[in-house]
Motif scaffolding. Structure first.
Motif, PDB file in Angstrom:
ATOM      1  N   ILE A 196       0.833  -1.202   0.000  1.00 28.46           N
ATOM      2  CA  ILE A 196       0.000   0.000   0.000  1.00 28.46           C
ATOM      3  C   ILE A 196       0.869   1.253   0.000  1.00 28.46           C
ATOM      4  O   ILE A 196       0.656   2.176  -0.786  1.00 28.46           O
ATOM      5  N   ASN A 197       1.840   1.284   0.888  1.00 26.98           N
ATOM      6  CA  ASN A 197       2.712   2.451   1.021  1.00 26.98           C
ATOM      7  C   ASN A 197       4.168   2.003   0.921  1.00 26.98           C
ATOM      8  O   ASN A 197       4.683   1.340   1.823  1.00 26.98           O
ATOM      9  N   ILE A 249      -2.949  -1.221 -10.766  1.00 25.69           N
ATOM     10  CA  ILE A 249      -2.854  -0.304  -9.626  1.00 25.69           C
ATOM     11  C   ILE A 249      -3.203   1.122 -10.048  1.00 25.69           C
ATOM     12  O   ILE A 249      -3.895   1.849  -9.325  1.00 25.69           O
ATOM     13  N   LEU A 250      -2.757   1.516 -11.231  1.00 25.14           N
ATOM     14  CA  LEU A 250      -3.059   2.858 -11.727  1.00 25.14           C
ATOM     15  C   LEU A 250      -4.571   3.051 -11.876  1.00 25.14           C
ATOM     16  O   LEU A 250      -5.114   4.103 -11.501  1.00 25.14           O
ATOM     17  N   ILE A 252      -6.949   1.496 -10.214  1.00 26.14           N
ATOM     18  CA  ILE A 252      -7.548   1.560  -8.874  1.00 26.14           C
ATOM     19  C   ILE A 252      -7.356   2.952  -8.284  1.00 26.14           C
ATOM     20  O   ILE A 252      -8.271   3.527  -7.690  1.00 26.14           O
ATOM     21  N   GLU A 253      -6.170   3.514  -8.477  1.00 28.06           N
ATOM     22  CA  GLU A 253      -5.899   4.857  -7.953  1.00 28.06           C
ATOM     23  C   GLU A 253      -6.758   5.921  -8.632  1.00 28.06           C
ATOM     24  O   GLU A 253      -7.051   6.963  -8.042  1.00 28.06           O
ATOM     25  N   LYS A 254      -7.170   5.644  -9.856  1.00 27.48           N
ATOM     26  CA  LYS A 254      -8.065   6.564 -10.563  1.00 27.48           C
ATOM     27  C   LYS A 254      -9.523   6.391 -10.150  1.00 27.48           C
ATOM     28  O   LYS A 254     -10.388   7.142 -10.594  1.00 27.48           O
ATOM     29  N   GLU A 275       1.329   9.842 -15.262  1.00 24.43           N
ATOM     30  CA  GLU A 275       1.034   8.419 -15.068  1.00 24.43           C
ATOM     31  C   GLU A 275       2.320   7.596 -15.043  1.00 24.43           C
ATOM     32  O   GLU A 275       2.438   6.646 -14.244  1.00 24.43           O
ATOM     33  N   ARG A 278       3.813   7.951 -11.709  1.00 22.44           N
ATOM     34  CA  ARG A 278       3.080   7.173 -10.703  1.00 22.44           C
ATOM     35  C   ARG A 278       3.395   5.681 -10.825  1.00 22.44           C
ATOM     36  O   ARG A 278       3.502   4.979  -9.814  1.00 22.44           O
ATOM     37  N   ASN A 282       4.815   3.297  -7.893  1.00 25.81           N
ATOM     38  CA  ASN A 282       4.134   2.075  -7.469  1.00 25.81           C
ATOM     39  C   ASN A 282       4.990   0.831  -7.631  1.00 25.81           C
ATOM     40  O   ASN A 282       4.691  -0.202  -7.013  1.00 25.81           O
ATOM     41  N   ARG A 285       5.974  -0.995  -4.627  1.00 24.80           N
ATOM     42  CA  ARG A 285       4.964  -1.760  -3.903  1.00 24.80           C
ATOM     43  C   ARG A 285       4.989  -3.233  -4.306  1.00 24.80           C
ATOM     44  O   ARG A 285       4.194  -4.024  -3.782  1.00 24.80           O
TER      45      ARG A 285
END
Length: 334
Positions: A196-197, A249-250, A252-254, A275, A278, A282, A285
């Motif tokens: 997650i982080n 993941i991108l 989901i973040e959107k 993007e 990002r 990610n 992760r």
């Protein structure tokens, strides 16, 4: 000579493209049986709401089913999102699980809603989204699990039933410094979610160890780290998995809830500069590679966190590839 790493699994009950919720749960049953035979330490399931790409909304129900299908592996929640629930009911659910499967149940708790804020309000209209309320819930939950009789508290008159000789192992889930501070204060084990982080985790775990207060259930600090991961002997499959995870993941973040694009569609996608930045962020992760590459990457991750246990979450479009990935990881010699 590196440290000997114990591996565990976080299953988010992914509904693969073209699949459905029942198939997702059947795949979880298949995977937990596989993990039990391969020697994985524990198998946790997550709590998500109003998100159609994941089937896992009720960990306590799924844990009971999966535990009944296995013999040795620990089953648990990764996690129960405590503000969505009554502390007493969570204690009762997990004491029942511990009664049926003694010595095999983990209770991982977190503060995140497992969905959007409106859904969280509908789940629990009394949810104040307040840290003080969350801390009180932890106090109440711990008291119910430990059969507290502390004067002036609810535990004087109310006990979590059924009572049993053993209690679930309590874990705090964290993706920030705040969760690790609570874990140290309440004397619970800590699971840090790098999936997650990707930043600040080793420092948070170190502060947890430094400030740890022994409790009735845990005398010394114990931490693990969670990561998205994939292993294959085929380097092209490894590369494909990473490209698909970048897009997943991108999206989901959107805030997109539609099925992720196919690999072929992703290859035709032109990402903006933002993007692309990002995606690079990610990448921390997740880890992926061949068995030999993964041995080094897992070792490096464990060393950064100074832990001996790593929890792996694997999402991919082919169930067979997921099974094989966990088989290859279990075969790594430490």
């Amino acid at each position: 000579m590196g440290r000997k790493i114990r591996l565990s699994i976080l299953d988010q009950s992914q509904i693969r493209r073209g699949s459905n919720a029942r198939e997702a749960i059947l795949e979880s049953v298949d995977l937990v049986k596989h993990a039990d035979k391969l020697g994985y330490t524990r198998y946790w399931v997550s709590e998500h709401h109003n998100f159609t790409l994941l089937a896992g909304s009720t960990p306590e129900v799924l844990i009971a089913h999966l535990a009944g299908e296995t013999e040795r592996i620990r089953l648990g929640s990764g996690g129960i999102m405590l503000p969505n629930h009554s502390a007493l009911k969570v204690a009762e659910n997990f004491r029942m699980l511990e009664t049926i499967f003694p010595g095999r149940i983990d209770l991982g708790i977190g503060r995140a809603p497992g969905g959007d804020r409106y859904t969280a309000h509908v789940l629990n209209p009394s949810n104040e989204f307040d840290e003080r309320a969350f801390i009180q819930q932890i106090k109440d939950l711990r008291g119910f699990l430990n059969d507290s009789n502390e004067p002036g508290t609810v535990h004087e008159k109310i006990k979590a039933i059924p009572q049993a000789p053993t209690v679930p192992e309590l874990w705090m889930l964290s993706s920030s410094g705040g969760g690790s501070q609570l874990a140290s204060y309440f004397g619970t084990a800590l699971s840090f979610a790098q999936f997650i982080n990707p930043f600040g985790g080793p420092e948070a775990v170190e502060r947890y160890r430094t400030n740890f207060k022994p409790s009735a259930s845990l005398s010394e600090p114990y931490a693990q780290v969670g990561i998205f991961a994939f292993c294959s002997e085929d380097e092209q499959k490894v590369r494909r998995w990473q490209i698909e995870m970048d897009a997943r993941i991108l999206n989901i973040e959107k805030g997109l809830t539609t099925p992720p694009p196919s690999y072929e569609e992703i290859l035709q996608t032109e990402y903006t500069a933002a993007e692309q930045d990002r995606i690079l962020y990610n990448r921390d992760r997740m880890i992926c590679g061949t068995p030999q590459q993964m041995k080094q990457k897992l070792q490096d991750l464990a060393d950064r966190y100074d832990v001996d246990e790593i929890m792996v979450a694997t999402i991919c479009d082919q169930h067979e590839d997921r099974l094989k990935s966990f088989e290859l990881l279990a075969g790594i010699e430490w």
